[in-house]
Design a protein around this motif. Structure first.
Motif, short mmCIF file in Angstrom:
data_model
loop_
_atom_site.label_atom_id
_atom_site.label_comp_id
_atom_site.label_asym_id
_atom_site.label_seq_id
_atom_site.Cartn_x
_atom_site.Cartn_y
_atom_site.Cartn_z
N ARG A 173 -40.16 30.54 38.44
CA ARG A 173 -39.89 30.57 37.00
C ARG A 173 -40.89 31.47 36.27
N GLN A 174 -42.13 31.49 36.73
CA GLN A 174 -43.13 32.37 36.11
C GLN A 174 -42.81 33.84 36.38
N ALA A 188 -38.29 34.14 27.38
CA ALA A 188 -38.07 33.20 28.49
C ALA A 188 -39.39 32.68 29.02
N SER A 189 -39.97 31.69 28.37
CA SER A 189 -41.15 31.05 28.92
C SER A 189 -40.73 30.23 30.14
N PRO A 190 -41.62 30.06 31.13
CA PRO A 190 -41.24 29.37 32.38
C PRO A 190 -40.68 27.98 32.15
N GLN A 191 -41.17 27.27 31.13
CA GLN A 191 -40.70 25.91 30.91
C GLN A 191 -39.29 25.85 30.34
N GLY A 350 -29.37 31.31 41.11
CA GLY A 350 -29.12 31.79 39.76
C GLY A 350 -30.16 31.16 38.84
N TYR A 351 -30.02 31.38 37.56
CA TYR A 351 -30.98 30.82 36.61
C TYR A 351 -30.37 30.80 35.22
N MET A 352 -30.93 29.96 34.39
CA MET A 352 -30.52 29.90 32.98
C MET A 352 -31.77 29.75 32.13
N VAL A 353 -31.74 30.38 30.96
CA VAL A 353 -32.82 30.27 29.98
C VAL A 353 -32.23 29.57 28.77
#
Length: 505
Positions: A173-174, A188-191, A350-353
Motif C-alpha cells: 500500500r505504501q 492515495a495515502s496508504p490507509q 487489484g486495488y481501490m482508493v
C-alpha cells in the motif's frame, strides 16, 4: 525509494515559455505532495524526450528548483526531491490507524459470474489468451526470472504464511501510494488503499459499500461487461450513458439522473477508446458533490483502465486527483486499478482508493466475501514497485504496445484502405474499428473463430436490452486486442480478417 514516473505531467499550453510551464508543473507536483520527498526525478534526457522540449530547458528548470531548495543533485545519481511537505498539506491518518486490524475472512469467495448468455466469451484458457483476444497483455515479455527469484525468497518467510491483513500488505500500500501520486496524481495515502483480488472484486466491494439493492447507478454503454455482472449480482438498478465513437460518453445525461453513483472509465473508455476531457470531468465532479434528497452525496467510481498506455498524447491526470483538488476529503470518488494489464492477469492483484470515511465499510464487505491475495505475492509486488522494476517494465511495454498498435492500424489500412475506420485512440491494448456495409460484426466474428482467431463485437459490451437500439455502425464494429499478439500475429490476423471479408461478400 522508487524513481518518479513522468506520468501525467503536462505543460500549460497557455504559458508562452516552455521553461516557465515546466517549472510550474513540477513545482505543483512537489507542493501538493504528489512527488515524494527523496524521490528521484526523471533523467533530463528522458523528460525532454517525453515532453518534447530541449534538454537545456529541463536542465535549467532543475537547476532553478535546486536553487530554490525544492530539489538537490547527487553526483552520479541525478536529482532528488528534498522539500518536505508541511503537515497541513497532507491527508494522513495516525500511526494507529495504519495498523488497523479486522478479523480474517472466513466465508468462501462470492462468485461474480453473470447469467450464461450467448454474449459470454468461452472460458477455455487457450481461447481467452490467443492473439486478438481483448484484455490480455503480452505474456512473453514479463520479467519471469526476476519475479521468480523474489517470489522464492519471500515464499520461504514463515511470517508470510499466515492470514493477511484484510486491507492488504502495508508495504504494498505504501509503494502504491507513492506510485499513484506521482504517476496518476491520485490522492492515495496508504490507509485509504485496499488491496483486492483484481479490479472486479474492487468494483463489487465499491458497489456494495455505497449502494443498497434497488438503488440506481449509471454506467457507459457500450461498457465494461464485467461491471454489468457485478451490478446484476448486487441487484442494482442500472441506467446508461451512451458512448459516441467521436465524443465519448454523453455526460450531459447525468443532469437528469437521480441515482447515487456513476461508473466511468474516463482515461481510456473501454471498449470505445475515448477519453473524457477536463470539462466533462469537472461536470462529473460537480454532479457528485451535489446531494441526493438533500442528505447523501453522490459517488463516482473511476476505473482507470489502461491509463499507463497512452501513445499519442500525455495522459489526463486521474479524475480522483482532480476532484480532491477542488473538494479535498469530501471528494466522493472511488479509484480502481489493477496489475492485470500492466503485469499479468495471473497475479490477480487489484486495488481501490477510497475516502477515509468509506474504508471501514469497504473492509467489512471484503471481509464478508473473502478472496485475499497471498501475502508473499503482495511482498514481491511491493518490492517490484519500490525498486523501480514496475516503472521500468511499464516504460518498456509502453514502447512495445505503441509499435503493436501502429502495425495493427497500418495493416488494417493496407488491406481495407478507406473502408475501415479506427475509432479508438492510440492507447491501451486494443483497437476498435468499424466499416460500412457487407458483413456484420457477428458474421465476421464467427468467420474468424472458424480460423482460430478470437475477437469481440460491440454487442458483447452492451446491455442485452439495448442491442436492438444500437445504431447500424455498431453492428459493424469489432474490438481486437493486440497485447498478447506478436507483430507477425497482428499482420497474419488482419490478413485472415481481410480474407473473411472477401469470402463472405
Amino acid at each position: 525509494m522508487q524513481p518518479i514516473d513522468i506520468g501525467d505531467l503536462r505543460l500549460d499550453a497557455s504559458n508562452t515559455s516552455k521553461q516557465s510551464a515546466l517549472y510550474l508543473a513540477i513545482q505543483d507536483k512537489i507542493l501538493n505532495g504528489l512527488w515524494p520527498t527523496n524521490g528521484r526525478l526523471p533523467a533530463t534526457r528522458l523528460l525532454a524526450e517525453e515532453l518534447r522540449v530541449s534538454r537545456n530547458t529541463v536542465t535549467a528548470v532543475y537547476e532553478q528548483l535546486k536553487a530554490e531548495g525544492y530539489i538537490e543533485s547527487r553526483r552520479g545519481a541525478g536529482y532528488f526531491i528534498q522539500w518536505a511537505t508541511p503537515d497541513h498539506y497532507l491527508h494522513t491518518n495516525t500511526q494507529g490507524e495504519l495498523q488497523r486490524s479486522l478479523p480474517p475472512p472466513s466465508l468462501p469467495d462470492l462468485p461474480l459470474e453473470g447469467k450464461e448468455t450467448d454474449q459470454r466469451p468461452p472460458f477455455d484458457a487457450h481461447v481467452r489468451n490467443r492473439p486478438f483476444a481483448p484484455g490480455v497483455p503480452d505474456l512473453v515479455q514479463f520479467p519471469y526470472k526476476k519475479w521468480a527469484r523474489s517470489l522464492q525468497c519471500h515464499f520461504q518467510r514463515a511470517i508470510l504464511g499466515g492470514q493477511n491483513d484484510i486491507q492488504g500488505n502495508l508495504a504494498l500500500r505504501q509503494a502504491l501510494s507513492d506510485y499513484l501520486s506521482f504517476s496518476r496524481s491520485v490522492d492515495a495515502s496508504p490507509q485509504r488503499i485496499i488491496i483486492t483480488v483484481g479490479a472486479q472484486q474492487a468494483l463489487y466491494i465499491a458497489i456494495n459499500a455505497i449502494l443498497e439493492a434497488g438503488e440506481k447507478v449509471m454506467m457507459e454503454n457500450p461498457g465494461y461487461a464485467q461491471m454489468r455482472k457485478v451490478l446484476d449480482r448486487s441487484h442494482i438498478n442500472v441506467s446508461y450513458l451512451p458512448v459516441d465513437a467521436k465524443t465519448g460518453a454523453d455526460i450531459s445525461l447525468l443532469d437528469q439522473f437521480d441515482g447515487k453513483a456513476v461508473y466511468l472509465t474516463p482515461s481510456n473508455q473501454y471498449p470505445m477508446g475515448t477519453s473524457l476531457n477536463t470539462n466533462d470531468r469537472m461536470r462529473c465532479i460537480e454532479w457528485a458533490a451535489q446531494k441526493t434528497d438533500g442528505k447523501q452525496a453522490r459517488w463516482i467510481i473511476e476505473d482507470d483502465y489502461d491509463s499507463e498506455f497512452q501513445f499519442a498524447n500525455r495522459p489526463y491526470p486521474s479524475l480522483q486527483g482532480l476532484a480532491t483538488k477542488f473538494h479535498g476529503d469530501a471528494a466522493n470518488v472511488i479509484y480502481v486499478g489493477t496489475f492485470s494489464k500492466t503485469l499479468l492477469p495471473a497475479i490477480r492483484v487489484g486495488y481501490m482508493v477510497v475516502p477515509e470515511s468509506l474504508v471501514e465499510k469497504c473492509l467489512s464487505v471484503k471481509d464478508a466475501i473473502g478472496g485475499d491475495t497471498a501475502m508473499h505475492i503482495e511482498e514481491v509486488l511491493a518490492e517490484f514497485i519500490a525498486e523501480g522494476d514496475y516503472l521500468r517494465h511499464i516504460r518498456k511495454m509502453r514502447t512495445l504496445y505503441q509499435e503493436k498498435q501502429r502495425v495493427f492500424v497500418e495493416a488494417l489500412h493496407e488491406h481495407f484502405g478507406d473502408r475501415i475506420e479506427v475509432i479508438s485512440q492510440a492507447a491501451g491494448l486494443h483497437v476498435t474499428f468499424r466499416w460500412q456495409g457487407g458483413l456484420t460484426a457477428l458474421e465476421a466474428k464467427a468467420a474468424l473463430e472458424e480460423k482460430g482467431v478470437t475477437i469481440r463485437t460491440l454487442e458483447y459490451y452492451c446491455d442485452a436490452n439495448t442491442v436492438n437500439e444500437m445504431p447500424d455502425w455498431m453492428q459493424r464494429t469489432l474490438v481486437a486486442g493486440f497485447g498478447n499478439s506478436s507483430l507477425e500475429d497482428i499482420r497474419q490476423g488482419v490478413s485472415i480478417l481481410s480474407a473473411c471479408f472477401r469470402e463472405r461478400t
